[in-house]
Enzyme design. Structure first.
Site, PDB file in Angstrom:
ATOM      1  N   ASP A  13       0.824  -1.220   0.000  1.00 58.61           N
ATOM      2  CA  ASP A  13       0.000   0.000   0.000  1.00 58.61           C
ATOM      3  C   ASP A  13       0.854   1.263   0.000  1.00 58.61           C
ATOM      4  O   ASP A  13       0.418   2.322   0.462  1.00 58.61           O
ATOM      5  CB  ASP A  13      -0.948   0.031   1.218  1.00 58.61           C
ATOM      6  CG  ASP A  13      -1.758  -1.237   1.366  1.00 58.61           C
ATOM      7  OD1 ASP A  13      -2.400  -1.637   0.380  1.00 58.61           O
ATOM      8  OD2 ASP A  13      -1.744  -1.833   2.455  1.00 58.61           O
ATOM      9  N   LYS A  16       2.745   1.984  -5.147  1.00 58.60           N
ATOM     10  CA  LYS A  16       3.499   1.441  -6.290  1.00 58.60           C
ATOM     11  C   LYS A  16       2.800   1.721  -7.607  1.00 58.60           C
ATOM     12  O   LYS A  16       3.438   1.998  -8.616  1.00 58.60           O
ATOM     13  CB  LYS A  16       3.697  -0.070  -6.109  1.00 58.60           C
ATOM     14  CG  LYS A  16       4.574  -0.456  -4.938  1.00 58.60           C
ATOM     15  CD  LYS A  16       4.728  -1.957  -4.817  1.00 58.60           C
ATOM     16  CE  LYS A  16       3.454  -2.660  -4.439  1.00 58.60           C
ATOM     17  NZ  LYS A  16       2.915  -2.276  -3.108  1.00 58.60           N
ATOM     18  N   GLY A  40      -4.227  -4.349  -4.368  1.00 57.26           N
ATOM     19  CA  GLY A  40      -4.922  -3.328  -5.131  1.00 57.26           C
ATOM     20  C   GLY A  40      -4.022  -2.145  -5.378  1.00 57.26           C
ATOM     21  O   GLY A  40      -3.463  -1.583  -4.437  1.00 57.26           O
ATOM     22  N   HIS A  41      -3.835  -1.776  -6.640  1.00 59.96           N
ATOM     23  CA  HIS A  41      -3.025  -0.616  -6.979  1.00 59.96           C
ATOM     24  C   HIS A  41      -3.956   0.526  -7.387  1.00 59.96           C
ATOM     25  O   HIS A  41      -4.688   0.414  -8.364  1.00 59.96           O
ATOM     26  CB  HIS A  41      -2.043  -0.954  -8.107  1.00 59.96           C
ATOM     27  CG  HIS A  41      -0.957  -1.883  -7.649  1.00 59.96           C
ATOM     28  ND1 HIS A  41      -0.011  -2.404  -8.499  1.00 59.96           N
ATOM     29  CD2 HIS A  41      -0.663  -2.369  -6.422  1.00 59.96           C
ATOM     30  CE1 HIS A  41       0.815  -3.185  -7.808  1.00 59.96           C
ATOM     31  NE2 HIS A  41       0.430  -3.177  -6.557  1.00 59.96           N
ATOM     32  N   THR A 130      -6.926 -12.012   2.910  1.00 60.44           N
ATOM     33  CA  THR A 130      -8.055 -11.416   2.189  1.00 60.44           C
ATOM     34  C   THR A 130      -9.101 -12.450   1.796  1.00 60.44           C
ATOM     35  O   THR A 130     -10.151 -12.097   1.267  1.00 60.44           O
ATOM     36  CB  THR A 130      -7.565 -10.713   0.911  1.00 60.44           C
ATOM     37  OG1 THR A 130      -6.873 -11.664   0.095  1.00 60.44           O
ATOM     38  CG2 THR A 130      -6.639  -9.550   1.249  1.00 60.44           C
ATOM     39  N   ARG A 144       2.438 -29.463  -6.897  1.00 56.97           N
ATOM     40  CA  ARG A 144       2.359 -29.996  -8.262  1.00 56.97           C
ATOM     41  C   ARG A 144       0.977 -30.560  -8.605  1.00 56.97           C
ATOM     42  O   ARG A 144       0.849 -31.538  -9.317  1.00 56.97           O
ATOM     43  CB  ARG A 144       3.453 -31.061  -8.500  1.00 56.97           C
ATOM     44  CG  ARG A 144       4.858 -30.544  -8.258  1.00 56.97           C
ATOM     45  CD  ARG A 144       5.898 -31.596  -8.510  1.00 56.97           C
ATOM     46  NE  ARG A 144       5.789 -32.721  -7.617  1.00 56.97           N
ATOM     47  CZ  ARG A 144       6.288 -32.764  -6.379  1.00 56.97           C
ATOM     48  NH1 ARG A 144       6.918 -31.722  -5.877  1.00 56.97           N
ATOM     49  NH2 ARG A 144       6.161 -33.847  -5.642  1.00 56.97           N
ATOM     50  N   GLN A 225       1.959  -6.183  -3.035  1.00 59.54           N
ATOM     51  CA  GLN A 225       2.237  -6.174  -1.603  1.00 59.54           C
ATOM     52  C   GLN A 225       3.552  -5.422  -1.310  1.00 59.54           C
ATOM     53  O   GLN A 225       3.892  -4.497  -2.005  1.00 59.54           O
ATOM     54  CB  GLN A 225       2.262  -7.592  -1.022  1.00 59.54           C
ATOM     55  CG  GLN A 225       0.898  -8.249  -0.947  1.00 59.54           C
ATOM     56  CD  GLN A 225       0.582  -9.105  -2.158  1.00 59.54           C
ATOM     57  OE1 GLN A 225       1.447  -9.614  -2.845  1.00 59.54           O
ATOM     58  NE2 GLN A 225      -0.687  -9.270  -2.443  1.00 59.54           N
ATOM     59  N   GLY A 303     -11.049  -2.684   1.753  1.00 57.73           N
ATOM     60  CA  GLY A 303     -11.661  -1.559   2.451  1.00 57.73           C
ATOM     61  C   GLY A 303     -11.349  -1.542   3.938  1.00 57.73           C
ATOM     62  O   GLY A 303     -11.815  -0.670   4.676  1.00 57.73           O
ATOM     63  N   ARG A 306      -6.366   0.620   7.575  1.00 56.41           N
ATOM     64  CA  ARG A 306      -4.955   0.273   7.735  1.00 56.41           C
ATOM     65  C   ARG A 306      -4.455   0.747   9.092  1.00 56.41           C
ATOM     66  O   ARG A 306      -4.848   1.813   9.571  1.00 56.41           O
ATOM     67  CB  ARG A 306      -4.123   0.912   6.626  1.00 56.41           C
ATOM     68  CG  ARG A 306      -4.450   0.394   5.237  1.00 56.41           C
ATOM     69  CD  ARG A 306      -3.659   1.118   4.158  1.00 56.41           C
ATOM     70  NE  ARG A 306      -4.069   0.682   2.826  1.00 56.41           N
ATOM     71  CZ  ARG A 306      -4.265   1.487   1.798  1.00 56.41           C
ATOM     72  NH1 ARG A 306      -4.075   2.794   1.930  1.00 56.41           N
ATOM     73  NH2 ARG A 306      -4.644   1.001   0.631  1.00 56.41           N
ATOM     74  N   GLY A 409       0.799  14.286  -3.520  1.00 51.82           N
ATOM     75  CA  GLY A 409      -0.649  14.223  -3.648  1.00 51.82           C
ATOM     76  C   GLY A 409      -1.039  13.037  -4.490  1.00 51.82           C
ATOM     77  O   GLY A 409      -0.190  12.383  -5.110  1.00 51.82           O
TER      78      GLY A 409
END
Length: 424
Positions: A13, A16, A40-41, A130, A144, A225, A303, A306, A409
């Site tokens: 988070d 990236k 999520g990016h 998640t 395998r 991540q 959601g 954090r 920003g």
């Protein structure tokens, strides 16, 4: 053109996606090399917020081809939904823009079921997954017995794997956890259709990437991540199920280490993490809530709020070693505006590095003076307030990696290039 790996230097988070978006126009290809839709990016373009979970962030740049590498685990439903969402927004996602490795593994319904049931069974000891099926898919890959994209698009192979795997998976789901069993024919039919829809995108990603390398087109390797969610080097067991560090780019995309020219680490100007696990500089109570509010710190995928804390220099310095960082991008610097003093963790009490058990780390802080001026419109390092520049330089000195991009920003243009890489 150089080949660049972009990785998170904290717990993910870090922003990236924005850095990838800034670099992507200079690249012929952007490739995701690990993780799945548990990441999520977030990108803000012309005031519009877009969140990508599987598609590389380069999708928003015309002329850039995006690759989902073999190290990624793919939920076909999520991928198709994401493609449809971008196309509905006027962003084309044809086969000339997207290539999915035939060797990438597929998240199947039993992976989703087992992930959720296991986490629920742990109660207070849950790790904060998640529940997107990521871990169980990587387990089957290593054992395998996984389903790859090349299997998904071949009905015969898909049927053989489902019929061989499902009896064992249903025993686990029903007898171990009391869940509801899955039906083979329903899965084969539904996922066969998904495979048909995705088949045009599936191919030999390794050969394509090496063609780009040979013509020096430039590749950006996008990690998901962050360093401390790495299964080997993170805050185990509160980690993800793949290698999030820069070395994972080689295995997860199919290139050798000699193909990598630069490794850019992304770090917030403070620290956050989602889920359970140790967090040495975490702020509790009103201070933590205020930092969360100022930074809008809620997970892009789930959601979830954090957890927030001050910048942890020993942690990011260690990430520099693990990843071989050549440059650092410092994001969300604007969030610290208005604070009279800004603490930085400079070391841990009684230890020289980062302990394997991070719960033993006791941070030692020094305080830097804050600034009141709005920095959102600053376009160069020199335009930043003196105290702000001093904070950046102190971070740089403590981490030992040059800060070469600063985000002031959420907007695409609110990015200050300090070094030469981002100005190329």
């Amino acid at each position: 053109m150089v080949n660049v790996v972009v990785v998170g230097a904290q717990w993910g988070d870090e922003g990236k996606g924005k850095v990838v978006d800034v670099l992507a126009p200079r690249m012929e290809a952007v490739v995701r090399f690990q993780g799945g839709n548990n990441a999520g990016h977030t990108l803000v373009v012309d005031g519009n917020k877009l969140v990508l979970h599987l598609l590389p962030s380069g999708m928003l740049r015309a002329g850039c081809r995006c690759v989902i590498g073999n190290g990624v685990v793919v939920d076909p439903k999520v991928l198709l939904k994401e493609i449809a969402s971008l196309e509905a927004s006027g962003i084309p996602v044809g086969t000339d823009r997207l290539l999915v490795s035939a060797n990438a593994h597929v998240i199947m319904p039993w992976h989703l079921a087992l992930d959720r049931l296991r986490e629920e069974a742990k109660g207070e000891n849950r790790i904060g997954t998640t529940c997107r099926g990521i871990g169980p898919t990587y387990e089957d890959k290593v054992a395998r017995r996984g389903v790859r994209m090349c299997d998904l698009i071949d009905r015969g192979r898909l049927r053989a794997i489902v019929e061989a795997s499902l009896p064992h998976k249903n025993r686990m789901i029903c007898e171990w956890f009391g869940g509801e069993g899955l039906e083979a024919n329903a899965i084969i039919e539904a996922y066969g259709v998904l495979g048909e829809r995705l088949a045009p995108y599936v191919g030999d990603a390794v050969s394509y990437l090496h063609e780009v390398i040979e013509r020096e087109g430039g590749i950006l390797f996008e990690g998901a991540q962050g360093t401390y969610l790495d299964v080997d080097h993170g805050s185990y067991p509160f980690v993800t199920s793949s290698n999030t560090v820069s070395g994972g780019a080689c295995a997860g995309a199919g290139v050798g280490p000699t193909a990598i020219d630069e490794v850019v680490g992304i770090a917030k100007a403070y620290t956050t993490r989602v889920g359970s696990g140790p967090f040495p500089t975490e702020l509790h109570g009103e201070a933590g809530e205020e930092l969360r509010r100022l930074g809008s710190e809620f997970g892009a995928t789930t959601g979830r709020p954090r957890r927030c804390g001050w910048f942890d220099a020993p942690l990011v310095r260690h990430a520099g070693m693990l990843n071989g960082l050549t440059r650092l991008a410092l994001t969300k610097l604007d969030v610290l505006t208005g604070m009279k003093e800004i603490p930085i963790c400079v070391r841990y009490e009684g230890v020289s590095g980062v302990p394997a058990d991070l719960s033993l780390a006791r941070p030692v802080y020094e305080s830097m003076p804050g600034w009141e001026e709005d920095i959102g419109a600053c376009e160069s390092f020199g335009e930043l307030p003196e105290a702000c520049r001093a904070y950046v330089r102190r971070v740089e000195a403590l981490v030992g990696v040059p800060v070469e991009v600063i985000s002031v920003g959420p907007g695409r243009k609110q990015t200050i290039a300090v070094g030469d890489l981002f100005g190329r």
